[in-house]
Design a protein around this motif. Structure first.
Motif, PDB file in Angstrom:
ATOM      1  N   SER A   1      -0.824  -3.134  -1.548  1.00 51.54           N
ATOM      2  CA  SER A   1       0.035  -2.729  -2.661  1.00 51.54           C
ATOM      3  C   SER A   1       1.475  -2.550  -2.175  1.00 51.54           C
ATOM      4  O   SER A   1       1.724  -1.887  -1.169  1.00 51.54           O
ATOM      5  CB  SER A   1      -0.460  -1.417  -3.273  1.00 51.54           C
ATOM      6  OG  SER A   1       0.478  -0.942  -4.224  1.00 51.54           O
TER       7      SER A   1
ATOM      8  N   LYS B   1       2.355   3.198  -8.221  1.00 49.23           N
ATOM      9  CA  LYS B   1       1.281   3.857  -7.468  1.00 49.23           C
ATOM     10  C   LYS B   1       1.357   5.378  -7.631  1.00 49.23           C
ATOM     11  O   LYS B   1       0.320   6.053  -7.718  1.00 49.23           O
ATOM     12  CB  LYS B   1       1.357   3.477  -5.992  1.00 49.23           C
ATOM     13  CG  LYS B   1       0.227   4.036  -5.131  1.00 49.23           C
ATOM     14  CD  LYS B   1      -1.152   3.612  -5.650  1.00 49.23           C
ATOM     15  CE  LYS B   1      -1.413   2.124  -5.455  1.00 49.23           C
ATOM     16  NZ  LYS B   1      -2.814   1.769  -5.769  1.00 49.23           N
TER      17      LYS B   1
ATOM     18  N   ARG C   1       1.572   3.799   1.318  1.00 50.78           N
ATOM     19  CA  ARG C   1       1.108   2.670   0.515  1.00 50.78           C
ATOM     20  C   ARG C   1      -0.365   2.438   0.818  1.00 50.78           C
ATOM     21  O   ARG C   1      -0.847   2.790   1.885  1.00 50.78           O
ATOM     22  CB  ARG C   1       1.915   1.398   0.821  1.00 50.78           C
ATOM     23  CG  ARG C   1       3.326   1.453   0.311  1.00 50.78           C
ATOM     24  CD  ARG C   1       4.007   0.098   0.316  1.00 50.78           C
ATOM     25  NE  ARG C   1       4.286  -0.374   1.648  1.00 50.78           N
ATOM     26  CZ  ARG C   1       5.038  -1.450   1.919  1.00 50.78           C
ATOM     27  NH1 ARG C   1       5.574  -2.142   0.930  1.00 50.78           N
ATOM     28  NH2 ARG C   1       5.254  -1.823   3.162  1.00 50.78           N
TER      29      ARG C   1
END
Length: 386
Positions: free
Chosen positions: A239, A279, A235
């Motif tokens: 986020s 993502k 990550r």
């Protein structure tokens, strides 16, 4: 139209199910929306008194429905300003994706005893998308169509309706002819979710056009590749979304092989990439740009439901077993969600590439069967197996 599609149209015209809702059960690629469109056109043509409402739970599905109707029906669909307070026929396409309150808005506009309600969809694919856990706890993640399908009146009875697809033909028609995919691509879905009944009717040239793609480990008419990789879950900053750089690299590698291949003429619109985390979507897009690849659609399973592509690449992302409980608790990723799995593996016409960690995915029954299926057909490459 095939026999089952025609029978569905005839039964809607005859209205034997009224006032009970009639269900068009349409597995992937079986022409559900085409059947809905033809039913609307035939009702309008043969029943002069008919007042028809056609609706869907999303703008994209409504656009598709409108595109497939003729101009006269389009004007009617777009002309809800006309002063009609009740309808003789209410069609809800993609009914499996609508919450029950959404469906009730349309159902409430049908004539009480003489009106016909038609629900078209697939309870084995994704249901309503909800953000509220409170709403899920109170059952709003189950569509009106799915709830009806579970009632004794609609349930499957192979003994009583053995020659009718296992369902009462006056209440439900299950479409079986698949016009989308190569048989190898539909085999698992058919046997896991549709009693092994789907019949492959896709155009032979279309469904076999990538069977000799250079990256396939099995070029003997088996256009599936499972690439096992033991990557890592990462990550960035604050986020909450995850990405897997190893899978990003492999995804872009396969994209490049498909789009920059002199042996095939494949446009960016022919390829789709499915991945469950925002993502990962972002990283794949950025990396593809850096490699000067044309823009292809990269998105979640929910974004691909109702869509299809010549080739589909799936990046599953998860590589850490310690995070699986989190995914299951919040319904993240692919694991623990059979409907999400079913949608993901049934979008492709000609080629499916899956990238993931078999040590993690094998803990899910659906993904374990896919891995075993690929191993048995010499379609697995990559890391060691569990």
């Amino acid at each position: 139209m095939n026999t089952r599609q025609r029978l569905a149209v005839i039964r809607i015209l005859q209205g034997h199910a009224r006032p009970t809702p009639y269900i068009i059960f349409g597995p992937p690629g079986t022409g559900k929306t085409i059947t809905v469109v033809e039913s609307i056109l035939q009702v309008q043509h043969h029943l002069a008194h008919a007042r028809i409402l056609a609706c869907t739970p999303s703008n994209s599905a409504a656009d598709l429905l409108a595109e497939r109707l003729n101009l006269e029906i389009k004007r009617m669909l777009g002309g809800l300003v006309i002063k009609v307070t009740v309808f003789t026929h209410v069609f809800i396409d993609e009914a499996g994706q609508a919450t029950e309150p959404e469906s009730m808005i349309a159902v409430g506009l049908v004539m009480s005893l003489h009106g016909q309600i038609v629900l078209a969809g697939d309870p084995q694919q994704l249901g309503p998308v909800l953000r509220s856990q409170f709403a899920k706890d109170y059952g709003l993640n189950v569509s009106y169509m799915e709830r009806l399908s579970a009632l004794p009146l609609y349930e499957r009875n192979e003994n009583k309706f053995s020659n009718r697809g296992g369902y009462d033909p006056l209440l439900i028609t299950k479409l079986l002819d698949n016009y989308r995919s190569h048989p190898s691509l539909m085999y698992l879905s058919s046997h896991m979710f549709y009693h092994g009944e789907l019949v492959m009717k896709a155009d032979k040239q279309l469904m076999t056009c990538l069977c000799n793609w250079s990256m396939l480990p099995n070029k003997n008419n088996f256009p599936i590749l499972f690439h096992g990789v033991r990557g890592e879950d990462l990550r960035e900053g604050n986020s909450p979304s995850w990405f897997n750089p190893y899978e990003v690299a492999l995804t872009v590698k396969y994209l490049g092989s498909l789009l920059n291949n002199d042996a095939y003429t494949i446009s960016p619109d022919d390829v789709g990439v499915i991945t469950p985390y925002k993502k990962q979507v972002e990283k794949i897009r950025q990396t593809a740009i850096r490699h000067d690849l044309p823009k292809v659609k990269v998105g979640s399973v929910e974004e691909f439901q109702g869509q299809e592509r010549l080739a589909i690449i799936i990046s599953t992302v998860r590589s850490s077993e310690s995070l699986l409980d989190l995914d299951l608790k919040y319904t993240l990723g692919f694991l623990g969600n059979q409907k999400r799995f079913n949608v993901a593996i049934t979008r492709a016409h000609s080629l499916l590439v899956v990238i993931g960690n078999p040590h993690v995915l094998c803990q899910d029954l659906c993904w374990s069967r896919l891995i075993r299926y690929c191993i048995n057909n010499d379609a697995y490459v990559g890391c060691d197996l569990p």
